[in-house]
Design a protein around this motif. Structure first.
Motif, PDB file in Angstrom:
ATOM      1  N   PHE A  49       0.850  -1.184   0.000  1.00  0.00           N
ATOM      2  CA  PHE A  49       0.000   0.000   0.000  1.00  0.00           C
ATOM      3  C   PHE A  49       0.886   1.234   0.000  1.00  0.00           C
ATOM      4  CE2 PHE A  49      -2.320   3.270   2.405  1.00  0.00           C
ATOM      5  CZ  PHE A  49      -3.325   3.475   1.490  1.00  0.00           C
ATOM      6  N   TYR A 113      -7.987   3.395   8.200  1.00  0.00           N
ATOM      7  CA  TYR A 113      -7.257   2.129   8.062  1.00  0.00           C
ATOM      8  C   TYR A 113      -8.203   0.985   7.670  1.00  0.00           C
ATOM      9  CZ  TYR A 113      -5.136  -2.243   9.674  1.00  0.00           C
ATOM     10  OH  TYR A 113      -4.688  -3.532   9.756  1.00  0.00           O
ATOM     11  N   ALA A 116      -9.055   1.411   3.995  1.00  0.00           N
ATOM     12  CA  ALA A 116      -7.915   1.065   3.139  1.00  0.00           C
ATOM     13  C   ALA A 116      -7.672  -0.436   3.110  1.00  0.00           C
ATOM     14  CB  ALA A 116      -6.665   1.795   3.640  1.00  0.00           C
ATOM     15  N   LEU A 120      -8.937  -0.899  -0.465  1.00  0.00           N
ATOM     16  CA  LEU A 120      -7.771  -0.520  -1.258  1.00  0.00           C
ATOM     17  C   LEU A 120      -6.669  -1.554  -1.222  1.00  0.00           C
ATOM     18  CD1 LEU A 120      -7.596   3.255  -0.272  1.00  0.00           C
ATOM     19  CD2 LEU A 120      -8.768   2.213  -2.210  1.00  0.00           C
ATOM     20  N   PHE A 122      -4.801  -2.715   1.436  1.00  0.00           N
ATOM     21  CA  PHE A 122      -3.710  -2.614   2.401  1.00  0.00           C
ATOM     22  C   PHE A 122      -3.725  -3.838   3.324  1.00  0.00           C
ATOM     23  CE2 PHE A 122      -2.056  -1.145   6.535  1.00  0.00           C
ATOM     24  CZ  PHE A 122      -0.772  -0.821   6.134  1.00  0.00           C
ATOM     25  N   LEU A 140      -2.751   8.359  -0.709  1.00  0.00           N
ATOM     26  CA  LEU A 140      -4.014   7.843  -0.186  1.00  0.00           C
ATOM     27  C   LEU A 140      -5.198   8.666  -0.685  1.00  0.00           C
ATOM     28  CD1 LEU A 140      -5.603   5.935   1.629  1.00  0.00           C
ATOM     29  CD2 LEU A 140      -5.142   7.474   3.535  1.00  0.00           C
ATOM     30  N   VAL A 144      -8.429   7.211  -2.975  1.00  0.00           N
ATOM     31  CA  VAL A 144      -9.819   7.326  -2.559  1.00  0.00           C
ATOM     32  C   VAL A 144     -10.593   8.200  -3.529  1.00  0.00           C
ATOM     33  CG1 VAL A 144     -11.358   8.051  -0.697  1.00  0.00           C
ATOM     34  CG2 VAL A 144      -9.192   6.972  -0.145  1.00  0.00           C
ATOM     35  N   VAL A 200     -13.306   9.611   3.147  1.00  0.00           N
ATOM     36  CA  VAL A 200     -13.492   8.156   3.230  1.00  0.00           C
ATOM     37  C   VAL A 200     -14.941   7.825   3.565  1.00  0.00           C
ATOM     38  CG1 VAL A 200     -12.892   6.123   4.595  1.00  0.00           C
ATOM     39  CG2 VAL A 200     -11.090   7.634   3.774  1.00  0.00           C
TER      40      VAL A 200
END
Length: 607
Positions: A49, A113, A116, A120, A122, A140, A144, A200
């Motif tokens: 990530f 977190y 992500a 994403l 991570f 980041l 997003v 987010v």
């Protein structure tokens, strides 16, 4: 999906993005999307990530939200405002979130977190998740932001502020280029972390809406289709000459009910949470001392009940122990008798063995043995039935005793209200009228602690006489007040008569003045002036006295009416309460007497 469906969904997403209520919810710290995301299973492979390894993922897989919102950010136009408003919300808005508090920052990092990790790719731990540098923050934010519009990208960190304004971030004016160049500074970090959290949560909210749209499009409930099906079925029935559409309507209602089942369930859960929160709020609004006192009274009452129940169980254990000892003694006696029977049997068997026995005798003895066995079984069955009957009667007796104890408790509570308990009460005269029940009494007349017919009823009659005496005293006070009012009225009438007499004297003097001679005019004028002054003085004094007595009369009349009203209310309330308590007590006493009679009959029947 065809072009028309795509346009409709794009228009819906554009409307949601421009909805100020949605932005206000996101600005206040929306947590529901994160709850939804935490409940979703992880479906991503291991990867890095915030490095170039995510480039392959971004190039090879377009996020679903980006695929379906290619015109999203392009359709959002920043609003021109004086003073630099935050995305159409009007004017400078202060961020009311506790962005500088440590718990809020920890919670924000946990939300970012989680997103992500689940969206994403991570795969590291929370301790390895760092976004307090300009490079990591820009990477980041870019990832997003691309989930909103994959076709539009930001190339440098200075464009973050512009992107936030396009997204109508309420506090976009707090984000400056200098902050973006120093993400980890004390002044910049709280604002940038709050903006990242908002982005987010905003994206997660839109993704959850898209998921719901997909569920409807992939075979969920379609109201238009269901209604069209119902209309088609009903019209075909109509063409066939059938006017009964109840089956089609029931199917249509069932489809709607099934589609709304989740919504109804969620509404029920939300209503339940609201009721619990209202209950907690009411508990918090209550006086802690009052709540503690109520809890103390409840606990003391429960402790007294528990102690009484414990005592009852202890008495019952003692009885059961005595019964067990008695059974053991009976068992020992039966064993002794059994041993004697065995000895007699052996002797008889020996005699039988020594005597010649014919087949008829053997058959006869077998029949007698079977008859004895049957008799023993019948006796044992009857003994079990008697034991069961005894147990049921015991339970019934305990239930009746519990009912009597409730009646006695109600009786004692009523005595507290009347003023006969405790012994130091107003009408108790130092005597104890509290009623108690002793189920272990050796005599029936000792089961109840007081003589209900002679002792308690006599005292209730005395209390009634005291109430009547107080009623007579109040009546006498009202009579005295009435006499005082009549006296004041008579005095007022006398003052009015004096005033009329003075008016007549004035008129007589005036006529005498007109008929007298001219030489006496000056003397009479002086006298008339003196009389007029005196009359004015007397009139003013009389008027003042009249007004004073009239006011006093009105005040006394008001007090009298108030006393009459209070007296009637107190008399009616006291009489009603006394009659209600008296009737209740008489009914309870009669009921208790009946129950005691039943218990006496039951005891005699059991004995």
């Amino acid at each position: 999906m065809d072009h028309m469906q795509y346009s409709a969904l794009a228009q819906r997403r554009f409307t949601l993005a421009n909805d100020p209520n949605l932005h206000n919810v996101a600005a206040s710290g929306l947590r529901q999307p994160m709850t939804v995301l935490r409940n979703q299973p992880q479906q991503y492979t291991r990867g890095a990530f915030l490095n170039d390894s995510l480039g392959a993922g971004r190039a090879g897989r377009t996020p679903k939200l980006s695929r379906r919102t290619s015109m999203y950010v392009g359709n959002l136009q920043p609003t021109n405002q004086q003073g630099g408003g935050g995305g159409g919300l009007g004017g400078q808005i202060k961020d009311i979130r506790p962005i500088r508090d440590k718990p809020f920052q920890v919670d924000s990092i946990d939300i970012i977190y989680t997103y992500a990790k689940e969206k994403l790719g991570f795969q590291g731990e929370l301790k390895d998740f760092k976004i307090n540098t300009s490079k990591d923050y820009f990477t980041l934010f870019k990832l997003v932001y691309q989930r909103l519009d994959h076709g539009k990208d930001i190339t440098k960190i200075d464009e973050i502020a512009t992107a936030l304004r396009e997204l109508r971030y309420p506090f976009a004016n707090d984000i400056t280029k200098s902050m973006l160049q120093a993400v980890g500074s004390v002044q910049s970090w709280p604002h940038l972390l709050g903006a990242m959290r908002w982005l987010v949560e905003f994206v997660a909210t839109l993704e959850s809406i898209e998921d719901q749209d997909d569920e409807v499009e992939e075979g969920g409930f379609n109201p238009d289709s269901a209604f069209f099906k119902y209309a088609t079925t009903a019209y075909n029935l109509f063409l066939n000459g059938d006017d009964d559409y109840s089956d089609a309507l029931d199917e249509f209602d069932a489809a709607y009910d099934q589609s709304n089942a989740d919504i109804i369930a969620k509404n029920a859960e939300v209503q339940k949470e609201v009721d619990e929160l209202e209950k907690q709020l009411n508990e918090m609004n209550e006086d802690p001392l009052t709540v503690a006192q109520n809890e103390n009274k409840t606990l003391r009452s429960d402790m007294n009940k528990f102690n009484a129940y414990t005592k009852h169980l202890e008495d019952k254990i003692i009885k059961l122990k005595d019964y067990i000892i008695k059974l053991e003694e009976e068992h020992k006696g039966i064993e002794i008798e059994l041993a004697k029977v065995e000895e007699e049997k052996a002797e008889i068997q020996q005699k039988v063995d020594s005597q010649p026995i014919s087949p008829d005798d053997v058959e006869r003895m077998h029949k007698e043995s079977e008859q004895i066995t049957n008799n023993r079984n019948a006796i044992a069955t009857k003994a079990k039935e008697l034991a069961k009957l005894q147990w049921e009667k015991g339970l019934d007796l305990e239930k009746r005793i519990a009912d009597i104890e409730k009646l006695i408790q109600y009786y004692n509570t009523s005595l507290y209200r009347v003023g006969l308990l405790p012994s130091s009460a107003q009408y108790a005269d130092g005597k104890d009228y509290e009623l108690s029940l002793d189920v272990n009494a050796d005599r029936i007349d000792k089961i109840i602690s007081l003589d209900l017919r002679n002792y308690v009823r006599t005292k209730l009659s005395e209390v009634r006489e005291k109430f009547n005496s107080e009623y007579d005293k109040i009546q006498e006070q009202i009579t005295l007040i009435s006499e005082e009012i009549h006296r004041l009225s008579d005095d007022n009438a006398d003052k009015e008569i004096d005033l009329n007499t003075l008016e007549d004297n004035k008129n007589i003097l005036a006529r005498q003045f007109d008929e007298s001679e001219q030489n006496e005019i000056d003397t009479l004028a002086k006298r008339c002036t003196s009389f007029e002054q005196r009359i004015s003085q007397l009139r003013s004094e009389g008027a003042a006295v009249y007004l004073e007595w009239k006011q006093k009369s009105q005040e006394i009349q008001i007090q009298y009416d108030h006393c009459i009203h209070e007296y009637n209310a107190v008399q009616e309330a006291a009489y009603n309460e006394f009659m209600m308590i008296k009737n209740d007590q008489l009914r309870k006493l009669q009921h208790i007497s009946n129950v005691l009679t039943d218990l006496k009959k039951f005891s005699e029947a059991c004995s």
